[in-house]
Design a protein around this motif. Structure first.
Motif, PDB file in Angstrom:
ATOM      1  N   TRP A 176       0.745  -2.507   5.010  1.00 13.27           N
ATOM      2  CA  TRP A 176      -0.456  -3.190   4.557  1.00 13.27           C
ATOM      3  C   TRP A 176      -0.350  -3.608   3.102  1.00 13.27           C
ATOM      4  CZ3 TRP A 176      -3.902   1.237   6.763  1.00 13.27           C
ATOM      5  CH2 TRP A 176      -3.972   1.097   8.154  1.00 13.27           C
ATOM      6  N   TYR A 219      -9.093  11.493  10.620  1.00 14.99           N
ATOM      7  CA  TYR A 219     -10.194  10.895  11.387  1.00 14.99           C
ATOM      8  C   TYR A 219     -10.556  11.787  12.583  1.00 14.99           C
ATOM      9  CZ  TYR A 219      -9.341   6.424   8.950  1.00 14.99           C
ATOM     10  OH  TYR A 219      -9.206   5.445   8.004  1.00 14.99           O
ATOM     11  N   GLU A 225      -8.715   0.189  -1.373  1.00 11.48           N
ATOM     12  CA  GLU A 225      -8.511   1.623  -1.124  1.00 11.48           C
ATOM     13  C   GLU A 225      -7.047   1.919  -0.790  1.00 11.48           C
ATOM     14  OE1 GLU A 225     -10.528   5.292   1.347  1.00 11.48           O
ATOM     15  OE2 GLU A 225     -10.234   3.420   2.380  1.00 11.48           O
ATOM     16  N   ASP A 248       0.838  -1.197   0.000  1.00  7.31           N
ATOM     17  CA  ASP A 248       0.000   0.000   0.000  1.00  7.31           C
ATOM     18  C   ASP A 248       0.880   1.256   0.000  1.00  7.31           C
ATOM     19  OD1 ASP A 248      -1.728   2.075   0.566  1.00  7.31           O
ATOM     20  OD2 ASP A 248      -2.883   0.941   2.049  1.00  7.31           O
ATOM     21  N   PHE A 306      -7.607  -3.671   9.795  1.00  8.18           N
ATOM     22  CA  PHE A 306      -8.549  -2.596   9.504  1.00  8.18           C
ATOM     23  C   PHE A 306      -9.798  -3.174   8.857  1.00  8.18           C
ATOM     24  CE2 PHE A 306      -5.515  -2.987   6.033  1.00  8.18           C
ATOM     25  CZ  PHE A 306      -6.351  -3.227   4.961  1.00  8.18           C
ATOM     26  N   ALA A 307     -10.778  -2.305   8.710  1.00 13.02           N
ATOM     27  CA  ALA A 307     -11.979  -2.653   7.951  1.00 13.02           C
ATOM     28  C   ALA A 307     -12.015  -1.703   6.772  1.00 13.02           C
ATOM     29  CB  ALA A 307     -13.216  -2.485   8.820  1.00 13.02           C
ATOM     30  N   LEU A 308     -12.799  -2.026   5.765  1.00 18.20           N
ATOM     31  CA  LEU A 308     -12.907  -1.142   4.608  1.00 18.20           C
ATOM     32  C   LEU A 308     -14.351  -1.130   4.120  1.00 18.20           C
ATOM     33  CD1 LEU A 308     -11.577   0.640   2.416  1.00 18.20           C
ATOM     34  CD2 LEU A 308     -11.132  -1.452   1.140  1.00 18.20           C
ATOM     35  N   GLU A 309     -14.801   0.083   3.763  1.00 14.64           N
ATOM     36  CA  GLU A 309     -16.217   0.333   3.473  1.00 14.64           C
ATOM     37  C   GLU A 309     -16.638  -0.074   2.066  1.00 14.64           C
ATOM     38  OE1 GLU A 309     -13.820   2.625   4.189  1.00 14.64           O
ATOM     39  OE2 GLU A 309     -13.969   4.378   2.890  1.00 14.64           O
ATOM     40  N   HIS A 330     -19.879   5.275   6.278  1.00  8.47           N
ATOM     41  CA  HIS A 330     -19.193   5.493   4.997  1.00  8.47           C
ATOM     42  C   HIS A 330     -20.102   5.231   3.794  1.00  8.47           C
ATOM     43  CE1 HIS A 330     -15.009   6.445   5.590  1.00  8.47           C
ATOM     44  NE2 HIS A 330     -14.746   5.403   6.348  1.00  8.47           N
ATOM     45  N   HIS A 368     -18.938   2.775  11.834  1.00  6.14           N
ATOM     46  CA  HIS A 368     -18.086   3.613  10.985  1.00  6.14           C
ATOM     47  C   HIS A 368     -18.208   3.198   9.511  1.00  6.14           C
ATOM     48  CE1 HIS A 368     -14.325   6.011  10.295  1.00  6.14           C
ATOM     49  NE2 HIS A 368     -14.153   5.122   9.316  1.00  6.14           N
ATOM     50  N   GLU A 369     -18.103   1.911   9.244  1.00  7.79           N
ATOM     51  CA  GLU A 369     -18.167   1.442   7.845  1.00  7.79           C
ATOM     52  C   GLU A 369     -19.557   1.680   7.255  1.00  7.79           C
ATOM     53  OE1 GLU A 369     -15.302   1.048   6.807  1.00  7.79           O
ATOM     54  OE2 GLU A 369     -14.368   0.744   8.766  1.00  7.79           O
ATOM     55  N   GLU A 393     -13.390  10.268   5.881  1.00  9.79           N
ATOM     56  CA  GLU A 393     -13.006   9.807   7.225  1.00  9.79           C
ATOM     57  C   GLU A 393     -13.493  10.707   8.353  1.00  9.79           C
ATOM     58  OE1 GLU A 393     -12.383   6.927   7.443  1.00  9.79           O
ATOM     59  OE2 GLU A 393     -11.574   6.388   5.472  1.00  9.79           O
ATOM     60  N   PHE A 408      -4.385   7.899   5.495  1.00 10.65           N
ATOM     61  CA  PHE A 408      -5.015   7.179   6.612  1.00 10.65           C
ATOM     62  C   PHE A 408      -4.387   7.574   7.942  1.00 10.65           C
ATOM     63  CE2 PHE A 408      -5.458   4.519   2.815  1.00 10.65           C
ATOM     64  CZ  PHE A 408      -6.844   4.566   2.709  1.00 10.65           C
TER      65      PHE A 408
HETATM   66  N1  ARG Z   1     -11.278   3.553   4.880  1.00 11.10           N
HETATM   67  C1  ARG Z   1     -10.998   2.563   5.880  1.00 11.10           C
HETATM   68  C2  ARG Z   1     -11.786   3.004   7.108  1.00 11.10           C
HETATM   69  O1  ARG Z   1     -11.413   3.898   7.791  1.00 11.10           O
HETATM   70  C3  ARG Z   1      -9.562   2.415   6.192  1.00 11.10           C
HETATM   71  C4  ARG Z   1      -8.818   1.559   5.277  1.00 11.10           C
HETATM   72  C5  ARG Z   1      -7.368   1.690   5.534  1.00 11.10           C
HETATM   73  N2  ARG Z   1      -6.558   0.683   4.975  1.00 11.10           N
HETATM   74  C6  ARG Z   1      -6.082   0.626   3.747  1.00 11.10           C
HETATM   75  N3  ARG Z   1      -5.234  -0.288   3.411  1.00 11.10           N
HETATM   76  N4  ARG Z   1      -6.458   1.454   2.847  1.00 11.10           N
HETATM   77  O2  ARG Z   1     -12.860   2.574   7.322  1.00 11.10           O
END
Ligand code: ARG
Ligand code: ZN
Length: 448
Positions: free
Chosen positions: A127, A375, A143, A121, A277-280, A304, A300-301, A323, A370
């Motif tokens: 990541w 945030y 993302e 990344d 992490f999580a991603l939306e 988004h 949070h997701e 964010e 990020f």
């Molecule tokens: N947009 C994601 C969140 O805050 C974060 C993802 C970050 N990680 C990445 N590898 N892009 O919900």
């Protein structure tokens, strides 16, 4: 689908104006209208074979098409209306052309295959980005710029498009993508899953996940189907299952504050892996097995889906619109029964922001994308706006911003215009944006 005006502006310029943060990605002379991806995936071998039908509108006079596609995936054929087209690959680009067709809108059929692999990344080197494998399953977290690791794409952030996925996998595996599952076809030793999307999507939110999953079907009060997928071999705890089960209530809560949920389906995918992490991903956020235990992450997701997915930032510089907004709205969700708690949360965020000396909310480098600043200072900025223009004007601003820009793209300046006109307090908004968004130094916390 870009607006006509920006398309005409494109025609006027010769240089393709890509995103300043990721200039190698995307091609602003193309406007992709839809991607129909027909994929065969063997998750045990991590093998991907696909035909991508990419319907694209070309800038006038353009006879060549460049798409982003990893060199690990080899293209064997490109056709237009059944006729073969010349193509070449290199530097993670698929170059197609010259096109003989005179039409400005064409569908390119691209046959490709290979062993897809994520990349490091560029915004967070620890990541992986894009296509990934974990045990006998595969998943996608793109993302900001991982989409090219699994399909030929115009990875230009504002070029949203419609998507459908037809994914064939060996039994007993299941393929989970964005949108609504409209067909499940039994083909002997394999199953084909068809997923369709009625609303445009940014490329970084597109996903296909293959594995063995338990499915839990729920519904929001407004009737949106919520399907949660839990990896079978994931050791996923009851806490994570409970947090995901709150999704319908969370969506109800956000609908009350922001406006109707913007898509036809919702839910999540919880992996058999402890992703940090999580991603939306649109309609179907993805969670690591442990982070899914945190109800504020699920909230949070889901926030988004309005901020990030339905309204996509025009450029990565505008990441605060994703964010900052998702963070503030997840705080509103977790503190909804105790107004004092929100104030405490905000003071905690401020202390963290102060320790780090969070800078301005316009993102200038991939590393900041990020960073915690966007945030935390991002959520605080909205809280302070709310204090300055009042609850009523604040929530009217939020609702008109979403109504106006849903399924499109927006910049920070677009939000500021809505806030000024809706609140009728242009000077207050201008001063607030200078202090909280644009100026480098963190402003003092109100009341301190
Ligand atoms: N947009 C994601 C969140 O805050 C974060 C993802 C970050 N990680 C990445 N590898 N892009 O919900
Ligand atoms: Zn987020």
């Amino acid at each position: 689908m870009k607006k006509l005006l920006s398309f005409l502006l494109l025609l006027a310029s010769t240089a393709a104006a890509q995103d300043a943060l990721f200039p190698a990605q995307g091609n602003s002379k193309l406007d992709v209208i839809r991607y129909d991806l027909d994929l065969h995936i063997d998750p045990t071998q991590n093998l991907l074979q696909g035909v991508a039908a990419v319907r694209v509108r070309l800038a006038s006079g353009l006879k060549e098409v460049d798409l982003d596609l990893s060199d690990r995936l080899r293209v064997s054929r490109v056709t237009l209306a059944g006729q073969d087209l010349p193509f070449s690959q290199g530097n993670d680009k698929l170059h197609i052309g010259p096109l003989k067709s005179l039409s400005r809108e064409v569908t390119l059929n691209i046959t490709y295959s290979g062993l897809p692999h994520g990349i490091q990344d560029p915004s967070a080197p620890e990541w992986d980005l894009g296509w990934s494998q974990s045990g006998n399953s595969t998943y996608v977290v793109s993302e900001p710029v991982g989409a090219f690791t699994w399909f030929p794409v115009n990875d230009d952030l504002p070029d949203k498009a419609l998507y459908s996925f037809k994914v064939t996998v060996p039994k007993p595996y299941l393929a989970v993508a964005n949108g609504l599952l409209t067909q499940t076809l039994d083909a002997g030793t394999e199953t084909t899953y068809v997923w369709e999307n009625k609303r445009p999507m940014a490329a970084y939110l597109a996903t296909v996940n293959v594995g063995e999953f338990d499915v839990v079907n729920l519904k929001t009060s407004s009737g949106i189907p919520v399907q949660n997928y839990f990896a079978k071999d994931g050791g996923i705890t009851i806490t994570a299952r409970y947090a995901l089960s709150l999704a319908p209530k969370m969506i109800d809560f956000f609908e009350g504050l922001i406006g109707p949920y913007p898509f036809e389906a919702a839910g999540g995918v919880v992996l058999n892996k402890d992703l940090p992490f999580a991603l939306e991903n649109q309609t179907r956020p993805i969670y690591g097995s442990r982070i899914a235990e945190l109800d504020f992450v699920v909230a949070h997701e889901l926030a988004h889906q309005w901020f990030g997915d339905s309204i996509t930032p025009k450029t990565w510089r505008d990441m605060w619109l994703n964010e900052g907004f998702a963070s503030y709205f997840h705080e509103l969700y977790i503190t909804q029964n105790e107004p004092q708690a929100l104030e405490r949360e905000m003071q905690d965020l401020y202390q963290d922001a102060q320790k780090r000396q969070d800078g301005s909310l316009t993102i200038e480098t991939p590393e900041e994308l990020f960073g915690e600043g966007v945030y935390d200072r991002g959520a605080l900025a909205l809280h302070v706006l709310r204090q300055r223009i009042g609850d009523d004007a604040f929530f009217r601003t939020i609702r008109s911003y979403h109504r106006r820009y849903q399924h499109k793209t927006a910049s920070i300046e677009d939000f500021l215009k809505v806030a000024s006109s809706t609140s009728g307090k242009a000077e207050v908004v201008a001063r607030w944006s200078q202090e909280w968004i644009f100026q480098e130094a963190l402003p003092p916390y109100p009341g301190s």
